[in-house]
Design a protein around this motif. Structure first.
Motif, PDB file in Angstrom:
ATOM      1  N   LEU A 119      -6.656  -4.937   2.778  1.00 44.39           N
ATOM      2  CA  LEU A 119      -5.890  -4.395   1.886  1.00 44.39           C
ATOM      3  C   LEU A 119      -6.148  -5.127   0.256  1.00 44.39           C
ATOM      4  O   LEU A 119      -6.153  -6.370   0.499  1.00 44.39           O
TER       5      LEU A 119
ATOM      6  N   TYR B 107      -0.252   1.352   6.519  1.00 43.85           N
ATOM      7  CA  TYR B 107      -1.640   1.306   7.086  1.00 43.85           C
ATOM      8  C   TYR B 107      -1.843   1.031   8.574  1.00 43.85           C
ATOM      9  O   TYR B 107      -1.752  -0.063   8.910  1.00 43.85           O
TER      10      TYR B 107
ATOM     11  N   GLU C 162      -6.134   0.449   0.664  1.00 42.61           N
ATOM     12  CA  GLU C 162      -7.066  -0.188   1.932  1.00 42.61           C
ATOM     13  C   GLU C 162      -8.422  -0.217   1.614  1.00 42.61           C
ATOM     14  O   GLU C 162      -9.010   0.421   0.628  1.00 42.61           O
TER      15      GLU C 162
END
Length: 206
Positions: free
Chosen positions: A15, A122, A86
Motif C-alpha cells: 500500500l 484491502y 494499493e
C-alpha cells in the motif's frame, strides 16, 4: 541459500503510505509544512505502531495543539485516504508466490486499529500465511526483537528468509541477522528479484 519464505513489509510495498501527500491535498503544501514542523505527527504514529490506542493518540495530540486541532484529527478520521492506493503489481506477486506454495509473511510497523481498518479495505492483507504486526507485538522495526520473534515463531532459519522493505534501516537490521533482503523501490524491481531467486517465472511476475 534457497528461499523458504518471503516476508513483505506493507507500507510502500503493498500500500502506498504518504501522509504528507494527503495533507498537501487537504491544506496545501505551505500549511502542511508548518503543521509537520510544529507537531510531531510521525512520532505520534510510531506510538500507535507500538500499540498505543489509535483514536486516543491522535485526539490527545490534537488537544495539545488547539491551533491545529482539526488538521491533526484528520490523521484518525481520514486515515484510510493516507494508506492508499494499493500497489496492484505487488499484490499479484504475493498471490503468485502463494499459488506456487511459497509461504508469505507480513512484517510491518502498523497499529492495531489502523491494521484492522486496512484489512477491511484491502483483502490482500488477510492473505498472509503469518502476520507480524508491530502494534500487537509492541516492538518495531528496526529493533532486533521483532525480527527475533518472527524467526522463533515461523521456524524458518534466517538465511532462508527473503524480506522486502522500503526502508534501508529495516533491511539492514534483517541482514545483520542473516536474512536475505530486497530494498523495495518499485514492484518491477521486486518482481525481477523474485524471478532471479527462482520463486516466480517471468510470466507470473508480470
Amino acid at each position: 541459500m534457497p528461499i523458504q519464505a518471503v516476508v513483505f513489509d506493507i507500507g510502500n510495498v503493498l500500500l502506498e503510505w504518504h501522509p504528507e501527500r494527503f495533507y498537501d491535498a487537504q491544506i496545501g503544501p505551505d500549511r502542511r509544512r508548518a503543521l509537520f514542523a510544529d507537531v510531531d505527527l510521525h512520532g505520534m504514529n510510531l506510538g500507535v505502531d507500538r500499540g498505543d490506542d489509535f483514536r486516543s493518540s491522535v485526539y490527545g495530540l490534537a488537544d495539545q495543539h488547539p491551533e491545529w486541532q482539526d488538521e491533526i484529527r484528520l490523521w484518525h478520521d481520514s486515515w484510510l485516504q493516507m494508506a492508499a492506493p494499493e500497489i496492484p503489481h505487488s499484490t499479484r506477486l504475493l498471490r503468485a508466490l502463494k499459488s506456487n506454495g511459497t509461504p508469505v509473511f507480513a512484517l510491518s510497523n502498523f497499529g492495531i486499529g489502523t491494521f484492522e481498518i486496512a484489512c477491511k479495505a484491502y483483502p490482500v492483507l488477510t492473505e498472509f500465511d503469518r502476520s507480524y504486526v508491530s502494534g500487537y507485538m509492541q516492538t518495531l522495526k528496526p529493533e532486533a526483537e521483532i525480527y527475533a520473534r518472527l524467526e522463533a515463531d515461523c521456524g524458518v532459519e534466517p538465511g532462508h528468509l527473503l524480506f522486502a522493505d522500503d526502508r534501508s534501516e529495516n533491511t539492514k537490521a534483517a541482514e545483520a541477522r542473516g536474512w536475505q533482503t530486497h530494498l523495495f523501490t518499485t514492484p518491477d524491481g521486486w518482481a525481477n528479484r523474485l524471478v532471479h531467486e527462482g520463486l516466480l517465472t517471468d510470466e507470473q511476475a508480470k
